[in-house]
Design a protein around this motif. Structure first.
Motif, PDB file in Angstrom:
ATOM      1  N   THR A   1     -26.584 -76.296  34.886  1.00  0.00           N
ATOM      2  CA  THR A   1     -26.080 -77.231  36.040  1.00  0.00           C
ATOM      3  C   THR A   1     -26.740 -78.810  36.164  1.00  0.00           C
ATOM      4  N   PRO A   2     -26.066 -79.525  36.926  1.00  0.00           N
ATOM      5  CA  PRO A   2     -26.765 -80.943  36.916  1.00  0.00           C
ATOM      6  C   PRO A   2     -27.601 -80.837  38.436  1.00  0.00           C
ATOM      7  N   PHE A   3     -27.519 -79.826  39.164  1.00  0.00           N
ATOM      8  CA  PHE A   3     -27.819 -79.807  40.426  1.00  0.00           C
ATOM      9  C   PHE A   3     -29.485 -79.898  40.746  1.00  0.00           C
ATOM     10  N   GLU A   4     -29.751 -80.382  41.799  1.00  0.00           N
ATOM     11  CA  GLU A   4     -31.399 -80.544  41.975  1.00  0.00           C
ATOM     12  C   GLU A   4     -31.813 -78.952  42.647  1.00  0.00           C
ATOM     13  N   ALA A   5     -32.979 -78.769  42.550  1.00  0.00           N
ATOM     14  CA  ALA A   5     -33.440 -77.448  42.760  1.00  0.00           C
ATOM     15  C   ALA A   5     -33.444 -77.463  44.435  1.00  0.00           C
ATOM     16  N   GLY A   6     -33.238 -76.196  44.957  1.00  0.00           N
ATOM     17  CA  GLY A   6     -33.192 -76.046  46.326  1.00  0.00           C
ATOM     18  C   GLY A   6     -32.067 -76.713  47.077  1.00  0.00           C
ATOM     19  N   THR A   7     -30.767 -76.717  46.565  1.00  0.00           N
ATOM     20  CA  THR A   7     -29.766 -77.763  47.027  1.00  0.00           C
ATOM     21  C   THR A   7     -28.722 -76.719  48.013  1.00  0.00           C
ATOM     22  N   PHE A   8     -28.514 -75.601  47.593  1.00  0.00           N
ATOM     23  CA  PHE A   8     -27.208 -74.967  48.235  1.00  0.00           C
ATOM     24  C   PHE A   8     -27.569 -73.832  49.346  1.00  0.00           C
ATOM     25  N   ASP A   9     -27.062 -73.763  50.261  1.00  0.00           N
ATOM     26  CA  ASP A   9     -27.107 -72.619  51.356  1.00  0.00           C
ATOM     27  C   ASP A   9     -26.266 -71.393  50.961  1.00  0.00           C
ATOM     28  N   LEU A  10     -25.287 -71.583  49.939  1.00  0.00           N
ATOM     29  CA  LEU A  10     -24.304 -70.583  49.539  1.00  0.00           C
ATOM     30  C   LEU A  10     -23.803 -70.757  48.039  1.00  0.00           C
ATOM     31  N   VAL A  11     -23.781 -69.633  47.425  1.00  0.00           N
ATOM     32  CA  VAL A  11     -23.262 -69.975  45.967  1.00  0.00           C
ATOM     33  C   VAL A  11     -22.194 -68.676  46.037  1.00  0.00           C
ATOM     34  N   THR A  12     -20.883 -69.068  45.221  1.00  0.00           N
ATOM     35  CA  THR A  12     -19.814 -68.258  45.452  1.00  0.00           C
ATOM     36  C   THR A  12     -19.330 -68.230  43.969  1.00  0.00           C
ATOM     37  N   VAL A  13     -18.652 -67.096  43.648  1.00  0.00           N
ATOM     38  CA  VAL A  13     -18.123 -66.878  42.279  1.00  0.00           C
ATOM     39  C   VAL A  13     -16.966 -66.048  42.609  1.00  0.00           C
ATOM     40  N   GLY A  14     -15.522 -66.338  42.546  1.00  0.00           N
ATOM     41  CA  GLY A  14     -14.333 -65.544  42.749  1.00  0.00           C
ATOM     42  C   GLY A  14     -13.902 -65.341  41.298  1.00  0.00           C
ATOM     43  N   GLN A  15     -13.733 -64.042  41.282  1.00  0.00           N
ATOM     44  CA  GLN A  15     -13.215 -63.236  40.071  1.00  0.00           C
ATOM     45  C   GLN A  15     -13.651 -64.185  38.447  1.00  0.00           C
ATOM     46  N   ALA A  16     -14.858 -64.371  38.695  1.00  0.00           N
ATOM     47  CA  ALA A  16     -15.319 -65.093  37.247  1.00  0.00           C
ATOM     48  C   ALA A  16     -16.785 -64.336  36.726  1.00  0.00           C
ATOM     49  N   LEU A  17     -17.380 -63.795  37.636  1.00  0.00           N
ATOM     50  CA  LEU A  17     -18.849 -63.323  37.373  1.00  0.00           C
ATOM     51  C   LEU A  17     -18.790 -62.655  35.952  1.00  0.00           C
ATOM     52  N   HIS A  18     -17.815 -61.844  35.698  1.00  0.00           N
ATOM     53  CA  HIS A  18     -17.894 -61.107  34.226  1.00  0.00           C
ATOM     54  C   HIS A  18     -17.867 -61.815  33.175  1.00  0.00           C
ATOM     55  N   TRP A  19     -17.818 -63.208  33.361  1.00  0.00           N
ATOM     56  CA  TRP A  19     -17.720 -64.086  32.011  1.00  0.00           C
ATOM     57  C   TRP A  19     -18.788 -64.554  31.876  1.00  0.00           C
ATOM     58  N   PHE A  20     -19.943 -64.533  32.603  1.00  0.00           N
ATOM     59  CA  PHE A  20     -21.197 -65.293  32.477  1.00  0.00           C
ATOM     60  C   PHE A  20     -22.249 -64.475  31.925  1.00  0.00           C
ATOM     61  N   ASP A  21     -23.167 -65.311  31.318  1.00  0.00           N
ATOM     62  CA  ASP A  21     -24.337 -64.774  30.807  1.00  0.00           C
ATOM     63  C   ASP A  21     -25.271 -64.498  31.835  1.00  0.00           C
ATOM     64  N   PHE A  22     -25.551 -63.265  32.400  1.00  0.00           N
ATOM     65  CA  PHE A  22     -26.089 -62.862  33.645  1.00  0.00           C
ATOM     66  C   PHE A  22     -27.367 -63.540  33.692  1.00  0.00           C
ATOM     67  N   GLY A  23     -28.561 -63.221  32.795  1.00  0.00           N
ATOM     68  CA  GLY A  23     -29.728 -63.516  32.902  1.00  0.00           C
ATOM     69  C   GLY A  23     -29.995 -65.060  33.167  1.00  0.00           C
ATOM     70  N   PRO A  24     -29.557 -65.951  32.395  1.00  0.00           N
ATOM     71  CA  PRO A  24     -29.721 -67.315  32.761  1.00  0.00           C
ATOM     72  C   PRO A  24     -28.765 -67.837  33.941  1.00  0.00           C
ATOM     73  N   PHE A  25     -27.642 -67.186  34.201  1.00  0.00           N
ATOM     74  CA  PHE A  25     -26.922 -67.454  35.581  1.00  0.00           C
ATOM     75  C   PHE A  25     -27.672 -67.297  36.790  1.00  0.00           C
ATOM     76  N   PHE A  26     -28.224 -66.161  36.769  1.00  0.00           N
ATOM     77  CA  PHE A  26     -28.760 -65.764  38.125  1.00  0.00           C
ATOM     78  C   PHE A  26     -30.446 -66.638  38.167  1.00  0.00           C
ATOM     79  N   GLU A  27     -30.823 -66.866  37.138  1.00  0.00           N
ATOM     80  CA  GLU A  27     -32.065 -67.862  36.996  1.00  0.00           C
ATOM     81  C   GLU A  27     -31.690 -69.419  37.511  1.00  0.00           C
ATOM     82  N   GLU A  28     -30.427 -69.873  37.225  1.00  0.00           N
ATOM     83  CA  GLU A  28     -29.851 -71.042  37.819  1.00  0.00           C
ATOM     84  C   GLU A  28     -29.505 -71.053  39.221  1.00  0.00           C
TER      85      GLU A  28
END
Length: 244
Positions: free
Chosen positions: A87-114
């Protein structure tokens, strides 16, 4: 991350069920600071629009331009095209990250690092999904047969994670136990058919055979659903949640 919903983005926006207030109430109990939230794989902005009532700013991303074109406008929600894992976001930006009915489509390792990169220390991550709908003892077996045997071959392999309630997805966070919830809709038979037509597996079936299998299912259900009558439809909702 796969994009299986651009083709039917209008159906998705019109017929997808909305998540229960109780789900958001539970999640927000664990988010005392509400400056910025990221709704990843936002689709038509269903979750982002709710979060906009609680957060100063909401960033909402998706890989589908057509889905984003259907997004619900809110003055403090910024929609943009972006994969989940980069993503284009700066580090340390968010208080909450949400994923509704979509986590199963992701590349888990890189996503959680992001997620770890863009989250503030102690931020909350919440991902949820919903299971096959429940209507009645007469109708449910018809839907299950359709789900497994008619369009079953057209579900992506990642669909198994929904059936497993995300239990086998790597979760490298400090997990917080969460209850189950329920989405409840009051639908006509026509609305039910619209929802089924939004399934990616149904679109796959149509692509291969050139016809929509949903009308046949609706014909099987119709003896148990009087014309014009509104009936309660329930979707069990599961949640995995943790601290970054």
């Amino acid at each position: 991350m796969k994009d299986l919903f651009s083709r039917q983005s209008d159906l998705y926006a019109r017929y997808r069920p909305t998540y229960p207030t109780e789900l958001f109430d539970f999640i927000l109990e664990y988010v005392p600071m509400r400056r910025a939230a990221w709704d990843c794989a936002t689709g038509n902005g269903q979750v982002a629009s709710v979060l906009s009532d609680y957060f100063t700013t909401v960033e909402a991303t998706d890989i589908s331009e057509k889905q984003l074109a259907e997004a619900i406008p809110r003055p403090n929600v910024h929609y943009q095209l972006s994969p989940a894992e980069t993503t284009p976001f700066e580090a340390g930006t968010f208080d909450l990250v949400t994923v509704g009915q979509a986590l199963h489509w992701f590349d888990f390792g890189p996503f959680f690092e992001e997620v770890k990169r863009v989250s503030r220390p102690g931020a909350l991550f919440a991902a949820w999904g919903y299971e096959l709908l429940e209507i009645s003892p007469e109708v449910d077996p018809l839907i299950l047969d359709f789900y497994e045997n008619i369009v079953g071959p057209f579900w992506a392999p990642e669909r198994k994670h929904i059936q497993e309630k995300y239990r086998n997805i790597p979760f490298p966070l400090q997990e917080i136990p969460a209850p189950e919830f329920a989405m409840v809709k009051n639908w006509t038979l026509e609305e039910l058919g619209g929802y089924f037509s939004s399934w990616s597996s149904v679109q796959g079936y149509i692509s291969q055979y050139g016809e929509n299998p949903v009308p046949d299912l609706i014909a099987q259900i119709s003896p148990f659903w009087p014309a014009g009558e509104v009936i309660t439809v329930t979707f069990p909702v599961f949640l995995r949640m943790g601290r970054v």
